[in-house]
Scaffold this active site. Structure first.
Site, mmCIF file in Angstrom:
data_model
loop_
_atom_site.group_PDB
_atom_site.id
_atom_site.type_symbol
_atom_site.label_atom_id
_atom_site.label_comp_id
_atom_site.label_asym_id
_atom_site.label_seq_id
_atom_site.Cartn_x
_atom_site.Cartn_y
_atom_site.Cartn_z
ATOM 1 N N TRP A 1 -24.662 27.123 27.409
ATOM 2 C CA TRP A 1 -25.467 25.990 27.871
ATOM 3 C C TRP A 1 -24.522 25.162 28.727
ATOM 4 O O TRP A 1 -23.553 24.605 28.221
ATOM 5 C CB TRP A 1 -25.967 25.192 26.668
ATOM 6 C CG TRP A 1 -26.796 23.993 27.030
ATOM 7 C CD1 TRP A 1 -26.527 23.034 27.956
ATOM 8 C CD2 TRP A 1 -28.032 23.620 26.442
ATOM 9 N NE1 TRP A 1 -27.520 22.111 27.984
ATOM 10 C CE2 TRP A 1 -28.453 22.432 27.082
ATOM 11 C CE3 TRP A 1 -28.838 24.183 25.442
ATOM 12 C CZ2 TRP A 1 -29.643 21.780 26.747
ATOM 13 C CZ3 TRP A 1 -30.007 23.526 25.109
ATOM 14 C CH2 TRP A 1 -30.405 22.342 25.755
ATOM 15 N N GLU B 1 -36.178 2.508 11.341
ATOM 16 C CA GLU B 1 -36.094 3.969 11.267
ATOM 17 C C GLU B 1 -35.833 4.424 9.819
ATOM 18 O O GLU B 1 -36.423 5.407 9.360
ATOM 19 C CB GLU B 1 -34.982 4.465 12.214
ATOM 20 C CG GLU B 1 -34.707 5.943 12.205
ATOM 21 C CD GLU B 1 -35.901 6.831 12.525
ATOM 22 O OE1 GLU B 1 -36.955 6.330 12.974
ATOM 23 O OE2 GLU B 1 -35.811 8.042 12.271
ATOM 24 N N LYS C 1 -38.353 6.879 7.725
ATOM 25 C CA LYS C 1 -37.920 8.133 7.084
ATOM 26 C C LYS C 1 -38.400 8.154 5.636
ATOM 27 O O LYS C 1 -38.927 9.149 5.171
ATOM 28 C CB LYS C 1 -36.386 8.278 7.095
ATOM 29 C CG LYS C 1 -35.697 8.686 8.353
ATOM 30 C CD LYS C 1 -36.012 10.034 8.910
ATOM 31 C CE LYS C 1 -37.304 10.068 9.655
ATOM 32 N NZ LYS C 1 -37.357 9.724 11.040
ATOM 33 N N ARG D 1 -30.993 28.094 20.366
ATOM 34 C CA ARG D 1 -30.076 26.982 20.620
ATOM 35 C C ARG D 1 -30.132 26.528 22.082
ATOM 36 O O ARG D 1 -29.639 25.452 22.402
ATOM 37 C CB ARG D 1 -28.625 27.411 20.288
ATOM 38 C CG ARG D 1 -28.452 27.752 18.819
ATOM 39 C CD ARG D 1 -27.190 28.579 18.599
ATOM 40 N NE ARG D 1 -25.990 27.792 18.732
ATOM 41 C CZ ARG D 1 -25.389 27.156 17.735
ATOM 42 N NH1 ARG D 1 -25.914 27.219 16.530
ATOM 43 N NH2 ARG D 1 -24.295 26.467 17.926
ATOM 44 N N LYS E 1 -45.486 17.925 13.485
ATOM 45 C CA LYS E 1 -44.235 17.753 14.215
ATOM 46 C C LYS E 1 -44.498 17.256 15.634
ATOM 47 O O LYS E 1 -43.754 16.448 16.166
ATOM 48 C CB LYS E 1 -43.482 19.099 14.258
ATOM 49 C CG LYS E 1 -42.117 19.024 14.917
ATOM 50 C CD LYS E 1 -41.138 18.226 14.072
ATOM 51 C CE LYS E 1 -39.832 17.940 14.774
ATOM 52 N NZ LYS E 1 -39.128 16.765 14.254
ATOM 53 N N GLU F 1 -42.245 8.564 5.335
ATOM 54 C CA GLU F 1 -42.756 9.872 5.746
ATOM 55 C C GLU F 1 -42.612 10.924 4.657
ATOM 56 O O GLU F 1 -43.511 11.724 4.465
ATOM 57 C CB GLU F 1 -41.974 10.386 6.976
ATOM 58 C CG GLU F 1 -42.351 9.739 8.261
ATOM 59 C CD GLU F 1 -41.645 10.404 9.436
ATOM 60 O OE1 GLU F 1 -40.413 10.280 9.531
ATOM 61 O OE2 GLU F 1 -42.321 11.050 10.247
ATOM 62 N N CYS G 1 -24.264 26.341 23.032
ATOM 63 C CA CYS G 1 -23.773 27.711 23.160
ATOM 64 C C CYS G 1 -23.888 28.439 21.820
ATOM 65 O O CYS G 1 -23.900 27.823 20.755
ATOM 66 C CB CYS G 1 -22.308 27.708 23.580
ATOM 67 S SG CYS G 1 -22.024 26.771 25.073
ATOM 68 N N ASN H 1 -17.409 27.782 22.247
ATOM 69 C CA ASN H 1 -18.497 26.814 22.121
ATOM 70 C C ASN H 1 -17.851 25.481 21.776
ATOM 71 O O ASN H 1 -17.027 25.410 20.886
ATOM 72 C CB ASN H 1 -19.442 27.262 20.988
ATOM 73 C CG ASN H 1 -20.532 26.256 20.704
ATOM 74 O OD1 ASN H 1 -20.799 25.370 21.521
ATOM 75 N ND2 ASN H 1 -21.169 26.397 19.557
ATOM 76 N N GLY H 2 -18.211 24.410 22.505
ATOM 77 C CA GLY H 2 -17.630 23.098 22.215
ATOM 78 C C GLY H 2 -17.132 22.457 23.493
ATOM 79 O O GLY H 2 -17.595 22.784 24.593
ATOM 80 N N HIS I 1 -39.364 -15.995 6.612
ATOM 81 C CA HIS I 1 -40.568 -16.455 7.288
ATOM 82 C C HIS I 1 -41.815 -15.770 6.741
ATOM 83 O O HIS I 1 -42.832 -15.666 7.426
ATOM 84 C CB HIS I 1 -40.442 -16.226 8.803
ATOM 85 C CG HIS I 1 -39.316 -17.010 9.398
ATOM 86 N ND1 HIS I 1 -39.366 -18.375 9.582
ATOM 87 C CD2 HIS I 1 -38.071 -16.624 9.792
ATOM 88 C CE1 HIS I 1 -38.206 -18.790 10.083
ATOM 89 N NE2 HIS I 1 -37.406 -17.742 10.209
#
Ligand code: M6R
Length: 601
Positions: free
Chosen positions: A75, A477, A481, A27, A596, A484, A2, A99-100, A500
């Site tokens: 939303w 991940e 990051k 949004r 992207k 990249e 929202c 909103n929330g 190992h």
């Protein structure tokens, strides 16, 4: 997500409200509305669908001369996208936008209904306006009524409320959802969910803190926290929209890291009830014959999938395999109709993931997408979609998309495990899910500590990020990051696998970022890190438990659930990558050689 705007002044209220909502369009929303209070009279308009519908509906309306206005894009979370569920919500003499998520709305609603209050919508937000009016009817001043209302609310909110009882005032409150107040020399006051609607209107702004509330008049802003007055600290508002879109952060990636707490609240909104996890998007899909899940994705989305595989097997008790989409396509996979084919993609346009999905459709499998972009190719093709609701992600290095993917997958694993997860376990999982937004709040001192540490990690011959269980995909991940945006070599590895082979690389120039959660296999991970330390590797340990052998140590908070530790460590690895890249002078938002959205195979 929202969006909220508000205005007090002599100007044309409709113009600011509609242009502000336009700025917040990115949004995502499914309905919009405004309410204008002028000369003691409130006029409100609400429409479903695009803002153009609201523009059209308000064509003949003008609101020059002193007055107030509030505007909202919704939303859908609690209740379907309908005009009745669109904001502003009205009581007898007041209007509210929110909103929330009001977590205790059911309880409040039931009590108000018992007292005879009639509700017009299915939303959680509507309780706010009725609570406020109840306190007014009990003869509280509008200020005390608003304060008492806020005190009763649990959850996340940015709220604007107008009332005929106090026709020169907008009441506001903020908790875990952004809200900004602005002003200019023309005695105009503004409110917004982000900077960009305010550019060209306000000259200075206050970014409200969680727990702050108060009221704004033409010539006064009264701000409070814990019942004590707060002196608002104004900052000059720049005139650059791109800068504004970054909300004062140096990079979109940094803004997106900080946004994770609020976007995860959005991901959870309307998906948790007293009965457990509710995923309306899946209600027409019959999962009863599904005995296996196959996940296909690329990059960060693949790492979210790897994390989910632990959750599906551990919580839902369903077998799960995860494959890199580009590998899956050419391996002549055996596809089975009892397997749910699950694709994960931030953009919804990744060519390899899309092609893998086409293969599954061709094999007549049930398909489900976890995606951030509605109407993308993947969403259009899959049988059903769970949107991650992260909002637009601009940084090429994915951060908030990953967090919301993992949350959505966690929700899905609980949804699929409804029949097998014991009630007590389900309750503790839901408690941990709801705790995540607070875990994702970035503390200034943590960021500053990582920034200072980052200077020691600009050289060396490589990084190993290590972890066990769900902390292994998190290690992958973290390494991705760093690669990249810093262009330094980094690998993610299961802690127990180092001996190992990779331990042969250990020396003081090998940097090991050790994820050492307290709630999951701590002693095992500790032994693995000790083995590396004994070979003189440089250790950066991330853990709630002090670790003597660490060269550097980032202390996390004590948590009772592994996923809480997961998200806290995720933020630390994201900020570490960011600060190393900044020191190396790299373009954080648009790293070299990367796009992207990868629409070629
Ligand atoms: O849009 P998708 O999630 O399908 O994209 C997949 C990968 O290209 C993406 O996650 C990539 O690895 C990011 N740059 C990671 O930060």
């Amino acid at each position: 997500m929202c969006g909220i705007v508000g205005y007090i002044g002599e100007g044309e209220k409709k113009e600011f409200l509609l242009s502000g909502l336009k700025e917040l369009e990115y949004r995502g929303y499914d309905s919009a509305g405004i309410a204008v209070l002028k000369d003691g009279h409130i006029t409100s308009y609400r429409t479903l669908g695009k803002l153009e519908n609201l523009v059209h509906k308000t064509e003949a309306f003008s609101s020059d001369g002193f007055g107030l206005g509030i505007g909202h894009t919704r939303w859908a979370t609690h209740g379907k996208p309908t005009e009745a569920n669109a904001h502003p919500h009205r009581g007898e003499f007041s209007y509210v936008i929110h909103n929330g998520i009001i977590e205790n709305y059911k309880e409040i609603k039931e009590n108000l209904q018992k007292e005879g209050v009639k509700f017009l919508s299915q939303t959680d937000s509507e309780v706010i306006v009725h609570l406020f009016e109840k306190f007014i009817k009990e003869e509280l001043s509008a200020q005390d009524a608003f304060k008492s209302t806020i005190e009763m609310l649990q959850g996340a909110y940015a709220i604007l409320l107008v009332t005929k009882d106090e026709p020169e005032t907008i009441f506001f409150a903020k908790n875990a959802v952004p809200l900004i107040l602005g002003q200019n020399a023309k005695e105009e006051k503004f409110m917004s969910s982000s900077d960009s609607p305010l550019i060209g209107y306000a000259t200075e702004v206050v970014y409200l803190e969680d727990g702050e509330y108060g009221w704004v008049k033409k010539d006064e802003i009264s701000l409070f926290m814990n019942e004590k007055p707060v002196i608002p600290t104004f900052a000059t508002l720049g005139r650059d929209k791109i800068y504004a879109q970054k909300d004062g952060f140096r990079f979109f990636m940094e803004k997106e890291i900080y946004e994770q707490s609020s976007v995860v609240s959005e991901t959870l909104m309307g998906r948790i009830s007293d009965e457990g996890v509710e995923l309306d998007e899946l209600k027409d899909i019959d999962f009863s014959d599904i005995d296996n899940i196959k996940i296909c994705a690329c990059g960060t989305s693949y790492h979210a999938g790897l994390t989910a595989a632990y959750l599906f097997e551990r919580l839902s008790k369903i077998r799960c395999q995860v494959e890199i989409a580009s590998e899956f396509r050419y391996k002549e996979p055996l596809l089975d109709k009892k397997t749910l084919f699950l694709v994960i993609s931030q953009s919804g346009e990744t060519a390899d993931t899309l092609e893998a999905l086409k293969m599954a459709k061709k094999a007549n499998m049930k398909t489900l997408a976890i995606c951030n972009v509605d109407n993308s190719s993947i969403v259009r093709l899959a049988d059903a979609t769970l949107l991650t609701r992260a909002g637009i992600e601009k940084g090429v290095a994915s951060t908030k998309a990953f967090a919301t993917q993992v949350i959505t997958l966690w929700l899905l694993s609980l949804y699929m495990g409804k029949k097998t997860i014991p009630a007590k376990k389900m309750q503790s999982e839901i408690k941990a899910l709801l705790h995540t937004p607070s875990v994702l709040h970035v503390e200034d001192n943590t960021h500053e500590k990582i920034r200072r540490l980052s200077k020691r990690y600009l050289h060396g011959h490589g990084f190993f990020f290590i972890g066990r269980d769900i902390f292994f995909p998190l290690a992958l991940e973290g390494a991705l990051k760093l690669k990249e945006i810093s262009y330094l070599h980094a690998e993610g590895y299961p802690s127990g696998e180092m001996k190992h082979g990779p331990i042969a690389l250990a020396d003081s120039e090998l940097f090991t970022v050790a994820l050492m959660p307290q709630t999951m296999l701590y002693e095992k991970t500790k032994s693995n890190v000790e083995e590396l330390s004994a070979r003189d590797a440089t250790i950066l340990a991330i853990s709630p438990k002090e670790f003597d052998l660490a060269d550097d140590f980032i202390k996390t908070t004590e948590q009772s659930h592994p996923m809480s530790e997961f998200f806290e460590m995720m933020i630390i690895t994201q900020i570490l990558a960011l600060e190393i890249a900044v020191r190396l002078g790299n373009d954080v938002d648009m790293p070299r050689n990367l796009a992207k959205s990868v629409t070629v195979e």
